[in-house]
Motif scaffolding. Structure first.
Motif, PDB file in Angstrom:
ATOM      1  N   ARG A 175      -4.384  -1.619  14.205  1.00  0.00           N
ATOM      2  CA  ARG A 175      -3.002  -1.174  14.352  1.00  0.00           C
ATOM      3  C   ARG A 175      -2.310  -1.236  13.004  1.00  0.00           C
ATOM      4  N   THR A 176      -1.599  -0.169  12.656  1.00  0.00           N
ATOM      5  CA  THR A 176      -0.881  -0.125  11.385  1.00  0.00           C
ATOM      6  C   THR A 176       0.554   0.340  11.610  1.00  0.00           C
ATOM      7  N   LYS A 177       1.409  -0.076  10.713  1.00  0.00           N
ATOM      8  CA  LYS A 177       2.778   0.448  10.642  1.00  0.00           C
ATOM      9  C   LYS A 177       3.028   0.882   9.207  1.00  0.00           C
ATOM     10  N   ILE A 178       3.378   2.148   9.049  1.00  0.00           N
ATOM     11  CA  ILE A 178       3.619   2.710   7.715  1.00  0.00           C
ATOM     12  C   ILE A 178       5.087   3.098   7.604  1.00  0.00           C
ATOM     13  N   SER A 179       5.738   2.594   6.562  1.00  0.00           N
ATOM     14  CA  SER A 179       7.142   2.911   6.316  1.00  0.00           C
ATOM     15  C   SER A 179       7.246   3.654   4.992  1.00  0.00           C
ATOM     16  N   ILE A 180       7.652   4.932   5.056  1.00  0.00           N
ATOM     17  CA  ILE A 180       7.782   5.775   3.859  1.00  0.00           C
ATOM     18  C   ILE A 180       9.250   5.885   3.501  1.00  0.00           C
ATOM     19  N   SER A 181       9.592   5.626   2.245  1.00  0.00           N
ATOM     20  CA  SER A 181      10.984   5.696   1.807  1.00  0.00           C
ATOM     21  C   SER A 181      11.545   7.097   2.073  1.00  0.00           C
ATOM     22  N   GLY A 182      12.763   7.122   2.582  1.00  0.00           N
ATOM     23  CA  GLY A 182      13.402   8.407   2.870  1.00  0.00           C
ATOM     24  C   GLY A 182      13.140   8.937   4.259  1.00  0.00           C
ATOM     25  N   VAL A 191      -5.777   3.149  13.723  1.00  0.00           N
ATOM     26  CA  VAL A 191      -6.500   3.950  12.737  1.00  0.00           C
ATOM     27  C   VAL A 191      -7.787   3.241  12.338  1.00  0.00           C
ATOM     28  N   TRP A 192      -8.665   3.984  11.673  1.00  0.00           N
ATOM     29  CA  TRP A 192      -9.863   3.387  11.068  1.00  0.00           C
ATOM     30  C   TRP A 192      -9.598   2.947   9.631  1.00  0.00           C
ATOM     31  N   MET A 193      -8.771   3.691   8.927  1.00  0.00           N
ATOM     32  CA  MET A 193      -8.504   3.359   7.523  1.00  0.00           C
ATOM     33  C   MET A 193      -7.255   4.069   7.041  1.00  0.00           C
ATOM     34  N   VAL A 194      -6.676   3.521   5.987  1.00  0.00           N
ATOM     35  CA  VAL A 194      -5.571   4.162   5.281  1.00  0.00           C
ATOM     36  C   VAL A 194      -5.906   4.136   3.801  1.00  0.00           C
ATOM     37  N   ALA A 195      -5.783   5.293   3.155  1.00  0.00           N
ATOM     38  CA  ALA A 195      -5.980   5.378   1.702  1.00  0.00           C
ATOM     39  C   ALA A 195      -4.695   5.858   1.049  1.00  0.00           C
ATOM     40  N   LEU A 221      -0.940   9.814   1.344  1.00  0.00           N
ATOM     41  CA  LEU A 221      -1.455   8.819   2.275  1.00  0.00           C
ATOM     42  C   LEU A 221      -2.432   9.521   3.200  1.00  0.00           C
ATOM     43  N   ILE A 222      -3.664   9.058   3.232  1.00  0.00           N
ATOM     44  CA  ILE A 222      -4.684   9.631   4.105  1.00  0.00           C
ATOM     45  C   ILE A 222      -4.953   8.620   5.216  1.00  0.00           C
ATOM     46  N   VAL A 223      -4.617   8.999   6.431  1.00  0.00           N
ATOM     47  CA  VAL A 223      -4.750   8.107   7.585  1.00  0.00           C
ATOM     48  C   VAL A 223      -5.833   8.666   8.505  1.00  0.00           C
ATOM     49  N   VAL A 224      -6.930   7.932   8.637  1.00  0.00           N
ATOM     50  CA  VAL A 224      -8.029   8.378   9.496  1.00  0.00           C
ATOM     51  C   VAL A 224      -7.782   7.854  10.907  1.00  0.00           C
ATOM     52  N   LYS A 225      -7.641   8.774  11.841  1.00  0.00           N
ATOM     53  CA  LYS A 225      -7.286   8.433  13.213  1.00  0.00           C
ATOM     54  C   LYS A 225      -8.392   7.628  13.901  1.00  0.00           C
ATOM     55  N   SER A 226      -8.042   7.060  15.034  1.00  0.00           N
ATOM     56  CA  SER A 226      -8.981   6.242  15.806  1.00  0.00           C
ATOM     57  C   SER A 226      -9.883   7.132  16.663  1.00  0.00           C
ATOM     58  N   ASP A 257       8.526   8.017  -3.829  1.00  0.00           N
ATOM     59  CA  ASP A 257       9.225   6.790  -4.195  1.00  0.00           C
ATOM     60  C   ASP A 257       8.377   5.576  -3.823  1.00  0.00           C
ATOM     61  N   SER A 258       8.440   5.146  -2.556  1.00  0.00           N
ATOM     62  CA  SER A 258       7.704   3.947  -2.169  1.00  0.00           C
ATOM     63  C   SER A 258       7.219   4.043  -0.733  1.00  0.00           C
ATOM     64  N   VAL A 259       6.252   3.173  -0.405  1.00  0.00           N
ATOM     65  CA  VAL A 259       5.702   3.100   0.941  1.00  0.00           C
ATOM     66  C   VAL A 259       5.219   1.678   1.185  1.00  0.00           C
ATOM     67  N   SER A 260       5.311   1.240   2.434  1.00  0.00           N
ATOM     68  CA  SER A 260       4.732  -0.050   2.791  1.00  0.00           C
ATOM     69  C   SER A 260       3.792   0.143   3.968  1.00  0.00           C
ATOM     70  N   ILE A 261       2.709  -0.622   3.971  1.00  0.00           N
ATOM     71  CA  ILE A 261       1.687  -0.542   5.016  1.00  0.00           C
ATOM     72  C   ILE A 261       1.475  -1.943   5.567  1.00  0.00           C
ATOM     73  N   SER A 262       1.668  -2.100   6.869  1.00  0.00           N
ATOM     74  CA  SER A 262       1.434  -3.380   7.526  1.00  0.00           C
ATOM     75  C   SER A 262       0.293  -3.232   8.528  1.00  0.00           C
ATOM     76  N   THR A 263      -0.543  -4.256   8.640  1.00  0.00           N
ATOM     77  CA  THR A 263      -1.649  -4.258   9.594  1.00  0.00           C
ATOM     78  C   THR A 263      -1.567  -5.514  10.451  1.00  0.00           C
ATOM     79  N   GLU A 264      -2.284  -5.511  11.575  1.00  0.00           N
ATOM     80  CA  GLU A 264      -2.176  -6.615  12.526  1.00  0.00           C
ATOM     81  C   GLU A 264      -2.813  -7.902  12.029  1.00  0.00           C
TER      82      GLU A 264
END
Length: 296
Positions: A175-182, A191-195, A221-226, A257-264
């Motif tokens: 499980r991931t949470k991605i916060s993109i500025s703006g 997801v399987w992975m985030v690059a 940001l490349i997010v590979v789905k589950s 600008d910026s991004v944050s990625i959180s995982t479980e």
């Protein structure tokens, strides 16, 4: 008055299967004749490449990273914020950043590129633990890099390929949470992975983000789905032969600008092919044109 050009070649002695030192010692006289004010620094395993690059940036106008992507990354970390110019002599197994600036494995052609000195301002991505130039990966990507770094294979392709297969077997979707500025809404999904991709490829030939350009002021940001594990393995095999991800199995975003990625939970992660501290939260910021780089 402009500073007189001078060059410092930082050679990672472990590069090219520990053949780099002998090779460059044979080339020293040629390099010193061709480039004014040349010095050569030979790096052993206990040396801090970043700190040496930072010190030498005060003495030289050009710092040349001689090694793989990890060497380039550590030299770049010492140069960000300075006015020093980065050059690259690729000696690693992947050389993804070198490929992105038009270099190949031929020493003489790469030296010619240094002589021509065509300079591009390249974007840099900052993080909680430093800077990177090419890619950052968590999930399957981070675990693949970890297993590849522990592999006994001499071939870079085999290290990454076998590391990838092992990671595909042992990984689980996360499980991931991605916060993109703006953007108002966060992206929450399994997801399987985030690059985080400032460059197109990693592992030498794995085209994970074909649309990425490292001098356009934005990062993908490349997010590979589950998807199913079988489907993921199939896509990995395609990547291994130079194909890119099927667009139906990835979500692609970009940020300027910026991004944050959180995982479980905390996960293994890499930046430019080097393992970085495990964490369950990462924050990134784009630094447009932060580094002057000699390109081919």
């Amino acid at each position: 008055m402009s500073k007189k050009p001078s060059y410092c070649f930082i050679i990672n002695c472990a590069s090219n299967a520990f053949r780099a030192e002998a090779f460059f010692r044979n080339k020293e006289s040629e390099l010193k004749a061709r480039f004014p004010g040349t010095s050569c620094i030979y790096i052993s395993k206990d040396d801090s490449i970043t700190e040496i690059a930072r010190q030498k940036a005060e003495e030289h106008t050009h710092i040349i990273a001689c090694g793989g992507d990890g060497t380039v990354n550590r030299v770049a970390n010492g140069l960000v914020g300075s006015n020093c110019i980065l050059g690259v002599i690729p000696l690693g197994s992947g050389n993804d950043f070198a490929q992105s600036i038009g270099l190949d494995h031929v020493f003489d052609r790469n030296v010619e590129a240094l002589s021509r000195e065509e300079i591009t301002r390249v974007d840099v991505v900052s993080s909680d633990w430093g800077y990177f130039l090419n890619t950052f990966g968590i999930g399957v990507d981070g675990l693949t890099n970890y297993y590849a770094s522990k592999s006994g294979f001499k071939s870079g392709f085999l290290r990454y390929f076998m590391g990838g297969l092992k990671a595909l077997i042992k990984s689980k979707p996360l499980r991931t949470k991605i916060s993109i500025s703006g953007q108002t809404n966060d992206i929450e999904q399994e997801v399987w992975m985030v690059a985080v991709a400032n460059g197109k490829s990693e592992g030498g030939k794995y085209q994970i983000s074909p649309s990425s350009i490292n001098s356009d002021g934005k990062v993908e940001l490349i997010v590979v789905k589950s998807v199913t594990r079988v489907r993921l393995i199939y896509e990995f095999l395609k990547l291994s032969f130079g194909f890119s991800f099927n667009k139906q199995m990835v979500d692609e975003y970009s940020f300027t600008d910026s991004v944050s990625i959180s995982t479980e939970h905390v996960l293994k992660a890499h930046a430019d092919g080097e393992q970085v501290p495990e964490n369950d939260h990462h924050t990134f910021k784009v630094l447009p044109g932060a580094l002057k780089v000699i390109t081919a």
